[in-house]
Structure formats: C-alpha cells, structure tokens
Write a protein that holds these residues in place. Structure first.
Motif, short mmCIF file in Angstrom:
data_model
loop_
_atom_site.label_atom_id
_atom_site.label_comp_id
_atom_site.label_asym_id
_atom_site.label_seq_id
_atom_site.Cartn_x
_atom_site.Cartn_y
_atom_site.Cartn_z
N ARG A 213 0.83 -1.23 0.02
CA ARG A 213 0.06 -0.04 0.23
C ARG A 213 0.92 1.18 0.06
N VAL A 214 0.16 2.27 -0.45
CA VAL A 214 1.21 3.58 -0.65
C VAL A 214 1.60 4.07 0.89
N ASP A 215 0.76 3.78 1.79
CA ASP A 215 1.27 4.28 3.25
C ASP A 215 2.23 3.22 3.69
N ASP A 216 2.71 2.09 3.09
CA ASP A 216 3.81 1.32 3.57
C ASP A 216 5.09 1.91 3.15
N ILE A 217 5.04 2.85 2.28
CA ILE A 217 6.35 3.40 1.85
C ILE A 217 6.50 4.78 2.57
N GLN A 218 7.64 5.10 3.51
CA GLN A 218 7.65 6.19 4.32
C GLN A 218 9.20 6.44 4.40
N ASN A 219 9.80 7.60 4.41
CA ASN A 219 11.05 8.13 4.62
C ASN A 219 12.10 7.27 3.88
N GLY A 220 11.92 6.71 2.83
CA GLY A 220 12.81 6.02 2.41
C GLY A 220 12.86 4.22 2.67
N THR A 221 11.77 3.99 3.45
CA THR A 221 11.72 2.52 3.87
C THR A 221 10.27 1.90 3.37
N VAL A 222 10.25 0.86 3.26
CA VAL A 222 8.91 -0.12 3.01
C VAL A 222 8.69 -0.84 4.21
N THR A 223 7.45 -0.97 4.79
CA THR A 223 7.33 -1.84 5.97
C THR A 223 5.99 -2.68 5.51
N ALA A 224 6.12 -4.05 5.40
CA ALA A 224 5.19 -4.66 4.96
C ALA A 224 5.21 -6.14 5.72
N LYS A 225 4.29 -6.83 5.59
CA LYS A 225 4.03 -8.16 6.10
C LYS A 225 4.60 -9.13 5.18
N VAL A 226 5.44 -9.99 5.58
CA VAL A 226 5.99 -11.23 4.65
C VAL A 226 5.66 -12.41 5.08
N GLY B 106 4.93 -15.78 6.60
CA GLY B 106 4.72 -16.28 7.98
C GLY B 106 4.23 -15.06 8.90
N GLY B 107 3.60 -13.83 8.16
CA GLY B 107 2.91 -12.80 8.92
C GLY B 107 3.93 -11.96 9.69
N LYS B 108 5.35 -12.22 9.55
CA LYS B 108 6.18 -11.10 10.00
C LYS B 108 6.11 -9.94 9.17
N GLN B 109 6.60 -8.65 10.23
CA GLN B 109 6.47 -7.57 9.71
C GLN B 109 7.90 -7.27 9.49
N LEU B 110 8.28 -6.55 8.22
CA LEU B 110 9.60 -6.27 7.82
C LEU B 110 9.76 -5.03 7.19
N THR B 111 10.64 -4.10 7.65
CA THR B 111 10.97 -2.89 7.27
C THR B 111 12.49 -2.89 6.45
N VAL B 112 12.43 -2.36 5.43
CA VAL B 112 13.64 -2.58 4.43
C VAL B 112 13.83 -1.09 3.76
N GLY B 113 15.09 -0.59 3.72
CA GLY B 113 15.31 0.49 3.03
C GLY B 113 15.12 0.37 1.36
N VAL B 114 14.73 1.42 0.83
CA VAL B 114 14.48 1.49 -0.69
C VAL B 114 15.29 2.38 -1.10
N PRO B 115 15.94 1.90 -2.33
CA PRO B 115 17.11 2.83 -3.10
C PRO B 115 16.45 4.02 -3.61
N GLU B 116 17.02 5.02 -3.94
CA GLU B 116 16.69 6.12 -4.44
C GLU B 116 15.82 5.97 -5.68
N TRP B 117 16.70 5.23 -6.44
CA TRP B 117 16.05 5.07 -7.79
C TRP B 117 14.90 4.29 -7.87
N LEU B 118 14.55 3.49 -6.86
CA LEU B 118 13.17 2.79 -6.71
C LEU B 118 12.10 3.68 -6.13
N GLN B 119 12.65 4.63 -5.19
CA GLN B 119 11.55 5.46 -4.80
C GLN B 119 11.25 6.37 -5.76
N ARG B 120 12.08 6.92 -6.78
CA ARG B 120 11.72 7.77 -7.82
C ARG B 120 10.71 6.92 -8.77
N GLU B 121 10.80 5.62 -9.08
CA GLU B 121 10.02 4.85 -9.86
C GLU B 121 8.70 4.83 -9.11
#
Length: 142
Positions: A5-18, A20-35
């Motif tokens: 979801r759009v609100d999963d992307i914030q401040n250069g990170t993505v937070t989502a359930k993966v 096993g139902g675990k929540q994961l936050t990872v950094g998003v490269p600048e090129w992918l943020q632009r895309e």
C-alpha cells in the motif's frame, strides 16, 4: 508486493507483512523511490493499494505472477522459470555477488535463519543471466 500500500512506503523505507506474517521494514534505494513516485503519478494513486487491478482494488498474487511471466517472455526468459520467487532469489544472488554481507541479505528478505538465505544462494546465477536483472533491463528500455 501485491498487498503493498502507498502508506507502507515512508521516509525511504517499506514496511510490509511477509511470509509467516512477520513485519519487515527495509530501505528503498533512491532509484526505486523515484520509480514508485512516478508510478503513483502516472496511475493517479495517492492512497490505498500501490498496484491496482482497477481503481482502488489491489492486484492479486496470481495477477503479479502473470505479469512477471509476461515480462519474462518479452525479455526472452523461459516463462516457466520466471516467477516472483525467482526474482527474489536473483535479488539475493546479485547482491551477494556485489559483496553484500549474508546477515544484511537475511534481513533484507526477512529470513529468520541465515541457513535459509544460504539455500537461496546455492542456486547462484551470473548477474547477467539472473531473471530479475534481465527484467529490470527490459523495464529500463521502455
């Protein structure tokens, strides 16, 4: 990805359930943020699902799988071998080949065990033939 979801992307990170139902936050490269910003502008998306089937309705995992197969076929990759999971393995393989630490790879994909990440890497391919790399090349050419 289908549930992102759009609100999963914030401040250069993505937070989502993966898996096993675990929540994961990872950094998003600048090129992918632009895309992502470019996509949201093109698709007129300000909130809700990032990937749409119809306005306001998210793509299903099956639809994502079909899209990957179609893109793979256009890139000259065997559609039977091209899956979202193959892209995940390629992602790990490429990063590993470029020197990313095993622990960082493990965290990037949300594996609870390094041995799981190591199993993904046993099927290593060259960066030039990895499906994820070839799909990125195809997308870049459009």
């Amino acid at each position: 990805i289908a549930a992102l979801r759009v609100d999963d992307i914030q401040n250069g990170t993505v937070t989502a359930k993966v898996k096993g139902g675990k929540q994961l936050t990872v950094g998003v490269p600048e090129w992918l943020q632009r895309e992502a910003v470019e996509w949201m502008s093109f698709a007129n998306i300000a909130e809700g699902p990032l990937l749409l089937r119809i306005p306001g309705v998210a793509m299903s995992p099956d639809m994502v799988h079909g899209a990957v197969k179609r893109l793979a076929t256009r890139a000259g990759i065997d559609g039977k071998k091209a899956t979202p999971h193959a892209i995940r393995r390629s992602y790990l393989t490429i990063l590993s080949m470029r020197g990313v630490d095993l622990g960082e790879l493990q965290r990037a994909v949300g594996h609870s065990s390094q041995s799981t990440t190591e199993r993904y890497l046993k099927a290593a391919r060259t960066a030039e033939s990895a499906p994820g790399e070839r799909l990125k090349d195809l997308l870049d050419s459009q």
